[in-house]
Design a protein around this motif. Sequence first.
Motif, PDB file in Angstrom:
ATOM      1  N   PHE A  97      -1.356  -2.265  -1.876  1.00 19.54           N
ATOM      2  CA  PHE A  97       0.086  -2.453  -1.858  1.00 19.54           C
ATOM      3  C   PHE A  97       0.458  -3.618  -0.947  1.00 19.54           C
ATOM      4  O   PHE A  97      -0.287  -3.968  -0.036  1.00 19.54           O
ATOM      5  CB  PHE A  97       0.793  -1.203  -1.308  1.00 19.54           C
ATOM      6  N   LYS A  98       1.624  -4.167  -1.201  1.00 19.25           N
ATOM      7  CA  LYS A  98       2.237  -5.090  -0.250  1.00 19.25           C
ATOM      8  C   LYS A  98       3.584  -4.503   0.158  1.00 19.25           C
ATOM      9  O   LYS A  98       4.229  -3.781  -0.622  1.00 19.25           O
ATOM     10  CB  LYS A  98       2.421  -6.484  -0.844  1.00 19.25           C
ATOM     11  N   THR A  99       4.007  -4.792   1.366  1.00 18.75           N
ATOM     12  CA  THR A  99       5.283  -4.268   1.841  1.00 18.75           C
ATOM     13  C   THR A  99       6.428  -5.157   1.360  1.00 18.75           C
ATOM     14  O   THR A  99       6.344  -6.375   1.409  1.00 18.75           O
ATOM     15  CB  THR A  99       5.315  -4.210   3.373  1.00 18.75           C
ATOM     16  N   TYR A 138       4.688   5.371  -4.045  1.00 21.01           N
ATOM     17  CA  TYR A 138       5.048   4.013  -4.462  1.00 21.01           C
ATOM     18  C   TYR A 138       6.548   3.926  -4.747  1.00 21.01           C
ATOM     19  O   TYR A 138       7.217   2.941  -4.410  1.00 21.01           O
ATOM     20  CB  TYR A 138       4.227   3.633  -5.700  1.00 21.01           C
ATOM     21  N   ILE A 174       7.427  -0.463  -0.901  1.00 22.61           N
ATOM     22  CA  ILE A 174       6.148  -1.119  -1.200  1.00 22.61           C
ATOM     23  C   ILE A 174       6.074  -1.498  -2.679  1.00 22.61           C
ATOM     24  O   ILE A 174       6.819  -0.975  -3.513  1.00 22.61           O
ATOM     25  CB  ILE A 174       4.958  -0.212  -0.829  1.00 22.61           C
ATOM     26  N   GLU A 175       5.155  -2.406  -2.978  1.00 19.13           N
ATOM     27  CA  GLU A 175       4.905  -2.844  -4.347  1.00 19.13           C
ATOM     28  C   GLU A 175       3.414  -2.895  -4.592  1.00 19.13           C
ATOM     29  O   GLU A 175       2.633  -3.208  -3.691  1.00 19.13           O
ATOM     30  CB  GLU A 175       5.543  -4.222  -4.584  1.00 19.13           C
ATOM     31  N   VAL A 176       3.010  -2.560  -5.816  1.00 18.59           N
ATOM     32  CA  VAL A 176       1.600  -2.617  -6.210  1.00 18.59           C
ATOM     33  C   VAL A 176       1.185  -4.078  -6.353  1.00 18.59           C
ATOM     34  O   VAL A 176       1.891  -4.877  -6.973  1.00 18.59           O
ATOM     35  CB  VAL A 176       1.369  -1.869  -7.532  1.00 18.59           C
TER      36      VAL A 176
END
Length: 242
Positions: free
Chosen positions: A127-129, A224, A239-241
């Motif tokens: 994930f990215k924030t 998510y 967050i994003e995948v």
Amino acid sequence: MRFSVIFKTDKLPQANNMLFVSLIKEALQKSNPEYYEKIYFYNGKKNKQPKNFCFSIFIQDFEVRDEICYIKDKVFLNISTPDYECGVNIYNGLLKIKNFTYKNFHLNREKIFLVREKKINDNHVVFKTLSPILIRDKNNNFLEPQNEKFNEEMNYICNEILKNYRGFGLKRSLTFQDISLKKKIVKQEIEGFTQITGKKIFYANAYAGLFKLEGAVSDLDDLYKLGIGFRRSQGFGMIEVV
């Protein structure tokens, strides 16, 4: 349910989380006053239970002077929730707000649109924030990812988040792996904090960047959409995948 709202404005406070908290609260009050009361109050007191949504702010082009962000382009409010009732009430409420004023700051809504969610099918996900993650211990000390208690406290709050949303917590413990997280100090102007301490600004130590999370697929999918960590309904933990 995931959606973004585009606003036009000339300036925002650098500590702008509570401005958008106020906007979301007003949207809920306009859309469904009974639902607003249910999630924010309990027996006449503030409800401290986790909320079933998170949000992040993205400002396209700006410069900061004297704790004010002077906006050269647009401001994006991104909201995520797996709770359809919650999402629809916020969405419909925002449609009713064309102009919003918070103290001396003004937002003009230009556009609101749905964003396609990604599907999680693996028990290991990077994930990215979109907004920084905040993890704290029982004594309200902020924890860095390298702290030996970080994974334990992250599991605790994620369990509570899921329990509040779906009635049961984690199916299995989560394992958190830092990939490229960096410390981000977030300023917040919180009325309750100021009343208790006499200090105008609350400083939160949070972390932004990439990380890997291992766990049950359904847990990861719900988190998510819900976000992870503390203060998600105040602009943390979205967050994003990757």
